[in-house]
Design a protein around this motif. Structure first.
Motif, short mmCIF file in Angstrom:
data_model
loop_
_atom_site.label_atom_id
_atom_site.label_comp_id
_atom_site.label_asym_id
_atom_site.label_seq_id
_atom_site.Cartn_x
_atom_site.Cartn_y
_atom_site.Cartn_z
N LEU A 103 -4.10 -4.85 -8.28
CA LEU A 103 -5.78 -4.65 -8.46
C LEU A 103 -6.34 -5.43 -7.53
N PRO A 104 -5.86 -6.85 -7.18
CA PRO A 104 -6.56 -7.66 -6.13
C PRO A 104 -6.44 -7.12 -4.74
N LYS A 105 -5.39 -6.36 -4.42
CA LYS A 105 -4.99 -5.67 -3.25
C LYS A 105 -6.41 -4.54 -3.09
N HIS A 106 -6.91 -4.02 -4.19
CA HIS A 106 -8.05 -3.16 -3.99
C HIS A 106 -9.46 -3.72 -4.37
N ASN A 107 -9.18 -5.02 -4.42
CA ASN A 107 -10.36 -5.78 -4.45
C ASN A 107 -11.08 -5.54 -5.99
N LEU A 108 -10.15 -5.54 -6.87
CA LEU A 108 -10.46 -5.26 -8.21
C LEU A 108 -9.77 -6.57 -9.13
N GLY A 109 -9.40 -7.62 -8.33
CA GLY A 109 -8.83 -8.69 -9.15
C GLY A 109 -9.80 -9.35 -10.00
N PHE A 110 -9.42 -10.45 -10.59
CA PHE A 110 -10.25 -11.40 -11.32
C PHE A 110 -11.55 -11.94 -10.52
N ALA A 111 -10.88 -12.46 -9.58
CA ALA A 111 -11.94 -13.33 -8.57
C ALA A 111 -13.00 -12.17 -8.16
N ASP A 112 -12.69 -11.04 -7.61
CA ASP A 112 -13.72 -10.11 -7.27
C ASP A 112 -14.54 -9.69 -8.49
N LEU A 113 -14.00 -9.10 -9.39
CA LEU A 113 -15.01 -8.72 -10.57
C LEU A 113 -15.68 -9.90 -11.27
#
Length: 415
Positions: A103-113
Motif C-alpha cells: 500500500l505505501p508503494k501506491h501512496n496508501l500507507g499510513f503516512a499518506d492517509l
C-alpha cells in the motif's frame, strides 16, 4: 444501538485479516469491505454452498464477513485510489493485510492517509510485521505456526510436527488486531490522533504457546509433542483420555495448583475399585518432582496412567462430565461436530443464529456471537455481502457520484 455504531471501518484485508473486520462489525461499527473488481480472492476458497464454486457461495467467505457492506474498487489504478482517499476522509479505521510495502508503494500507507485524516487508525496484519529480516518471507499457516512455536507440540512424538487441521495463525492475529484497534481508539478520544497498528501473526501465535517457548531459555524442561498430550523429557503426560464412547480432555497433573484435583480424582477411582489405597495416597502435590528426580520410577507412572485409563474407559463422556460437575474433576468431553451443533448449552444461550440469504432463497444457521452483552447484544444485521453489493449505496448515496459516472467506472473496471 451499539456505542461504536457511529464509527466507520474500511476493510481492505485479504483472507489474512477478515476476522478483524467481522469482530468490529459484530460490535456495531459500519464496516465497508473493499474488494477488487470481481471480488476478493478469499471468495474462491471452498467449501461452497451445494459444492458449486461461485464468489457468493464460499462458506469461507460467509464465515468471516457477516455484518459488513461491500464495494469493489481497483487500487492498482489512479482513479480507484482517488475514490479510496475520499472514503478515508470520513473513516475512523482502516484494516489491511497486504504484504509489507504494497500500500505505501501506491501512496496508501499510513503516512499518506494520515495527511488526509489525522484521526485515522490504520491496522496492518502481516505474517512477520512491517520490518525486520523476515518481513518479506513467504507465508502460510504452517510456516507461521512453526516460526511462532505452537507447531512443536502438534503431532506424534516419533515423526515431524504436523499442521493444525484448521488454519489458526491469522485468526489469532485478527483478534489481536481488533482489540488493538479499540485500544488505539481509546487513545484517540484523548489525543484526537490515529496511529499505525502493526500486528505480526508470528507474534500473536507465540502467545498461544502459553509461555512454553520460554522453557528452554529459562533452563526448564522443554515440552515436546506427543499425540494426545505432551512430553517433558522422558515423561509422557496425556491430555486426552479414552471414554467408552469417545474421548475426554482431562487434567491429570501435579503441583500445588493442580495436584489437589488429581488427589481428589484418585480418591474417587479408589472408591470405585480401580486402585489400592497405596496408589490413592501418593503425594500428588510433589509427584511431578518425584518423577523428574527419579524418586518415582517411570514404570510406576505408566501403571498409574493405565489405572486412570481403565477408569475413564468405564464411563461415557456424559457420565464423566456429570462426575466433573458434581465432584470438581478437571474433565470435559471431546465433542464431535454433531455434538457441538446440538449442544444444549449453546441452545440455552441462543448461540446459533439464523441468517437469511435472499439471493439464494435460503436461511442458514451461523455460529453465534463471540461474546454476550446484556445492554447491547451483538446482532447479525447483515448476511455476508455479495460482490459489489453496496456500490451504488456508497458511491452514489454517500460520495454523490452520478449514475453515469458509476456506469463509466464500472465499464472501465475501476469499480
Amino acid at each position: 444501538m451499539s456505542m461504536v455504531s457511529p464509527y466507520r471501518v474500511l476493510d481492505l484485508s485479504t483472507e489474512r485479516g477478515l476476522l478483524c473486520g467481522q469482530m468490529l462489525a459484530d460490535l456495531g461499527t459500519d464496516v465497508i469491505k473493499v474488494e477488487p473488481p470481481g471480488g476478493s480472492p478469499a471468495r474462491s476458497i471452498g467449501p461452497f454452498y451445494k459444492d458449486a464454486p461461485h464468489p457468493d457461495r464460499s462458506l469461507y467467505w460467509w464465515a468471516y464477513n457477516r455484518n459488513k457492506r461491500a464495494i469493489t474498487l481497483d487500487l492498482e489504478r489512479d482513479a480507484g485510489r482517488a475514490l479510496l482517499r475520499r472514503l478515508v476522509e470520513r473513516a475512523d479505521c482502516l484494516i489491511e493485510s497486504h504484504n509489507p510495502g504494497y500500500l505505501p508503494k501506491h501512496n496508501l500507507g499510513f503516512a499518506d492517509l494520515a495527511k488526509i485524516n489525522p484521526a485515522l487508525i490504520y491496522v496492518s496484519i502481516t505474517p512477520f510485521g512491517q520490518d525486520g529480516p523476515k518481513a518479506s518471507y513467504a507465508d502460510s499457516d504452517l510456516i507461521i505456526m512453526a516460526a511462532g512455536g505452537p507447531l512443536i507440540l502438534a503431532g506424534d512424538a516419533d515423526r515431524p510436527p504436523v499442521r493444525l487441521g484448521v488454519p489458526q495463525a491469522y485468526l489469532h492475529a485478527s483478534a489481536d488486531a481488533a482489540v488493538a484497534a479499540f485500544a488505539a481508539h481509546h487513545e484517540r478520544v484523548r489525543s484526537g490522533l490515529g496511529q499505525h497498528i502493526d500486528v505480526a501473526a508470528v507474534q500473536s501465535v507465540s502467545m498461544a504457546t502459553q509461555s512454553n517457548i520460554l522453557a528452554s531459555a529459562l533452563g526448564a524442561v522443554e515440552p515436546r509433542r506427543m499425540s494426545g498430550g505432551v512430553k517433558m523429557g522422558s515423561i509422557e503426560i496425556p491430555l486426552v483420555w479414552p471414554a467408552s464412547d469417545g474421548f475426554i480432555a482431562m487434567t491429570f497433573l501435579f503441583g500445588s495448583a493442580l495436584g489437589v484435583f488429581t488427589a481428589k480424582l484418585m480418591h474417587f477411582i479408589c472408591d470405585q475399585g480401580f486402585c489400592d489405597e497405596a496408589t490413592r495416597d501418593k503425594n500428588w502435590i510433589a509427584y511431578g518432582e518425584q518423577l523428574f528426580s527419579g524418586a518415582e520410577p517411570l514404570s510406576e507412572f505408566e501403571r498409574v496412567k493405565e489405572i486412570v485409563r481403565n477408569f475413564t474407559r468405564s464411563r461415557t463422556k456424559a457420565e464423566l462430565l456429570e462426575l466433573a460437575v458434581e465432584r470438581g474433576f478437571l474433565i470435559t468431553p471431546v465433542t464431535t461436530i454433531e455434538e457441538v451443533v446440538e449442544s444444549p448449552q449453546f441452545a440455552s444461550r441462543d448461540y446459533f443464529q439464523n441468517l437469511a440469504h435472499p439471493e439464494l432463497g435460503e436461511t442458514f444457521r451461523y455460529p453465534g456471537p463471540f461474546a454476550k452483552f446484556s445492554a447491547s447484544p451483538i446482532e447479525y444485521r447483515r448476511r455476508p455481502p455479495t460482490v459489489g453489493e453496496h456500490n451504488s449505496e456508497i458511491y452514489r448515496g454517500e460520495l454523490g457520484l452520478p449514475e453515469t459516472e458509476i456506469a463509466r467506472l464500472t465499464r472501465a473496471g475501476i469499480i
